[in-house]
Design an enzyme around this catalytic site. Structure first.
Site, mmCIF file in Angstrom:
data_model
loop_
_atom_site.group_PDB
_atom_site.id
_atom_site.type_symbol
_atom_site.label_atom_id
_atom_site.label_comp_id
_atom_site.label_asym_id
_atom_site.label_seq_id
_atom_site.Cartn_x
_atom_site.Cartn_y
_atom_site.Cartn_z
ATOM 1 N N ASP A 31 -11.248 3.104 4.068
ATOM 2 C CA ASP A 31 -11.624 1.687 4.048
ATOM 3 C C ASP A 31 -13.143 1.512 3.960
ATOM 4 O OD1 ASP A 31 -9.489 -0.173 4.157
ATOM 5 O OD2 ASP A 31 -9.049 0.380 6.247
ATOM 6 N N GLN B 200 -4.578 -0.937 9.544
ATOM 7 C CA GLN B 200 -4.617 -2.292 8.998
ATOM 8 C C GLN B 200 -5.183 -3.261 10.037
ATOM 9 O OE1 GLN B 200 -3.902 -2.902 5.826
ATOM 10 N NE2 GLN B 200 -3.992 -5.133 5.844
ATOM 11 N N LYS C 37 0.840 -1.207 0.000
ATOM 12 C CA LYS C 37 0.000 0.000 0.000
ATOM 13 C C LYS C 37 0.877 1.260 0.000
ATOM 14 C CE LYS C 37 -3.969 -2.238 2.126
ATOM 15 N NZ LYS C 37 -4.901 -2.408 3.248
HETATM 16 N N1 L34 Z 1 -7.977 -1.869 7.361
HETATM 17 N N2 L34 Z 1 -7.401 -4.050 6.885
HETATM 18 C C1 L34 Z 1 -7.845 -2.850 6.467
HETATM 19 N N3 L34 Z 1 -8.150 -2.610 5.159
HETATM 20 C C2 L34 Z 1 -8.029 -3.587 4.231
HETATM 21 O O1 L34 Z 1 -8.387 -3.369 2.964
HETATM 22 C C3 L34 Z 1 -7.540 -4.838 4.630
HETATM 23 N N4 L34 Z 1 -7.307 -5.856 3.736
HETATM 24 C C4 L34 Z 1 -7.543 -7.236 4.149
HETATM 25 C C5 L34 Z 1 -6.809 -7.441 5.481
HETATM 26 N N5 L34 Z 1 -6.894 -6.313 6.388
HETATM 27 C C6 L34 Z 1 -7.253 -5.063 5.988
HETATM 28 C C7 L34 Z 1 -6.306 -5.830 2.809
HETATM 29 O O2 L34 Z 1 -5.682 -4.828 2.549
HETATM 30 C C8 L34 Z 1 -6.950 -8.012 3.002
HETATM 31 N N6 L34 Z 1 -6.137 -7.061 2.262
HETATM 32 C C9 L34 Z 1 -5.289 -7.367 1.184
HETATM 33 C C10 L34 Z 1 -4.617 -6.383 0.484
HETATM 34 C C11 L34 Z 1 -3.764 -6.691 -0.553
HETATM 35 C C12 L34 Z 1 -3.575 -7.989 -0.934
HETATM 36 C C13 L34 Z 1 -4.237 -8.992 -0.264
HETATM 37 C C14 L34 Z 1 -5.086 -8.677 0.793
HETATM 38 C C15 L34 Z 1 -2.629 -8.290 -2.039
HETATM 39 O O3 L34 Z 1 -2.059 -7.402 -2.623
HETATM 40 N N7 L34 Z 1 -2.394 -9.548 -2.364
HETATM 41 C C16 L34 Z 1 -1.464 -9.948 -3.390
HETATM 42 C C17 L34 Z 1 -0.364 -10.804 -2.801
HETATM 43 C C18 L34 Z 1 0.410 -10.083 -1.761
HETATM 44 C C19 L34 Z 1 1.439 -10.951 -1.056
HETATM 45 O O4 L34 Z 1 2.347 -11.454 -1.750
HETATM 46 O O5 L34 Z 1 1.348 -11.122 0.165
HETATM 47 C C20 L34 Z 1 -2.235 -10.705 -4.459
HETATM 48 O O6 L34 Z 1 -1.769 -10.716 -5.598
HETATM 49 O O7 L34 Z 1 -3.272 -11.293 -4.143
#
Ligand code: L34
Length: 298
Positions: free
Chosen positions: A121, A98, A54
């Site tokens: 959010d 987060q 982020k």
């Molecule tokens: N306050 N908490 C708050 N806001 C959010 O919007 C979130 N969320 C969830 C968990 N807690 C939170 C996220 O940001 C889940 N989440 C989230 C964000 C990004 C990705 C996955 C979950 C993401 O970019 N995933 C990548 C892989 C990243 C890695 O390698 O770890 C993908 O390609 O799916």
């Protein structure tokens, strides 16, 4: 049949380029850029990974990004005071804490402490309420559901009258995406079913779906025989199922048995590279909107 892959990585790049353009225009017109404060409590590995992405993304689109890492044992009162500081800071347009938070902190109290005007959010009850009644003050849509909707719309998938089945009923994904897909809007107008752990005949419901949205947090839950041939499958699960011994990186798996589902579905999102990057892009979009609103450009 081999399903077409809906690439969140690609689509999010297009959206981020659009946002970057808008930031440049804002800078030229007002001498200001959107400001985002990202608060991470503790060192949960998944949270560290998401927050790092982020922060990197916010910087890449030209935002003023404040990365505020706090220790695992921060007292609740101190966290609330920190949020209050950002609520009052005119250069900050978005505040993100987060989740999940450590057990000694009341998540609800924290969410309620964020000003609804900076709640990028869209977790605050005021923004959840705005989403529900679809009023024009709904400036922020929750990031993961908004990302899912963008993926569907930008992939040219028809939603009007479509059968949408949502697996999972969380506050972050299941409940809001169900509401959004049922709204009277050209991006929605679907017939929505929400299924969950107490649903009888889970497979039967899923099989009816033209668009199947899975946010259960159970790796490989959805089997190929649960999918209607040609359906669109959106996999929201990002499950850490192990660690790659050579790279030391987490092995990620979705809630859908991807390889098998690909032979049945018409379109499918991968994990990683599907919904995850869209969540981040939508956070940037909300922060941009927040700044545009304050500057009178929205
Ligand atoms: N306050 N908490 C708050 N806001 C959010 O919007 C979130 N969320 C969830 C968990 N807690 C939170 C996220 O940001 C889940 N989440 C989230 C964000 C990004 C990705 C996955 C979950 C993401 O970019 N995933 C990548 C892989 C990243 C890695 O390698 O770890 C993908 O390609 O799916």
């Amino acid at each position: 049949m081999t399903a077409e892959i809906i690439s969140g990585t690609q689509i999010s790049k297009t959206i981020l380029a659009e946002i970057k353009d808008e930031v440049e225009k804002m800078k030229a017109k007002h001498g200001k850029v959107p400001g985002l404060a990202t608060i991470l409590v503790g060192k949960n590995p998944a949270s560290v990974s998401y927050v790092t992405l982020k922060v990197k993304t916010a910087l890449s689109v030209g935002f003023n990004e404040i990365q505020d890492d706090q220790p695992e044992d921060i007292p609740e009162a101190d966290l609330l005071a920190l949020i209050d500081k950002y609520n009052k800071d005119p250069d900050i347009h978005g505040i993100l804490v987060q989740l999940p938070l450590p057990g000694h902190i009341d998540e609800k109290k924290v969410i309620n402490a964020i000003s609804p005007d900076k709640d990028v959010d869209a977790f605050h009850p005021v923004n959840v309420g705005r989403l529900m009644i679809c009023c024009d003050k709904a400036r922020f849509l929750p990031c993961t559901p908004a990302g899912i909707q963008e993926l569907i719309v930008r992939s040219g998938i028809q939603t009007c009258g479509a059968e949408v089945v949502v697996v999972g009923r969380s506050n972050i994904v299941g409940k809001p995406i169900a509401m959004m897909m049922a709204q009277k809007s050209i991006c929605a107008n679907a017939t929505v079913t929400v299924v969950h752990t107490r649903t009888k005949n889970l497979a039967e419901h899923c099989k009816r779906a033209d668009i199947l949205i899975v946010a259960a947090g159970v790796p490989g839950l959805v089997k190929p025989e649960w999918i209607k041939p040609g359906a669109t499958v959106i996999d929201v699960g990002v499950n850490r199922v192990g660690v790659n011994e050579t790279t030391g990186k987490a092995i990620l798996k979705g809630d859908v048995d991807f390889d098998a589902a690909r032979k049945i579905a018409g379109k499918i999102t991968p994990v990683p590279g599907g919904v995850g990057p869209m969540t981040i892009a939508m956070l940037m979009k909300n922060t941009l909107k927040s700044a545009q609103y304050v500057l009178g450009d929205l």
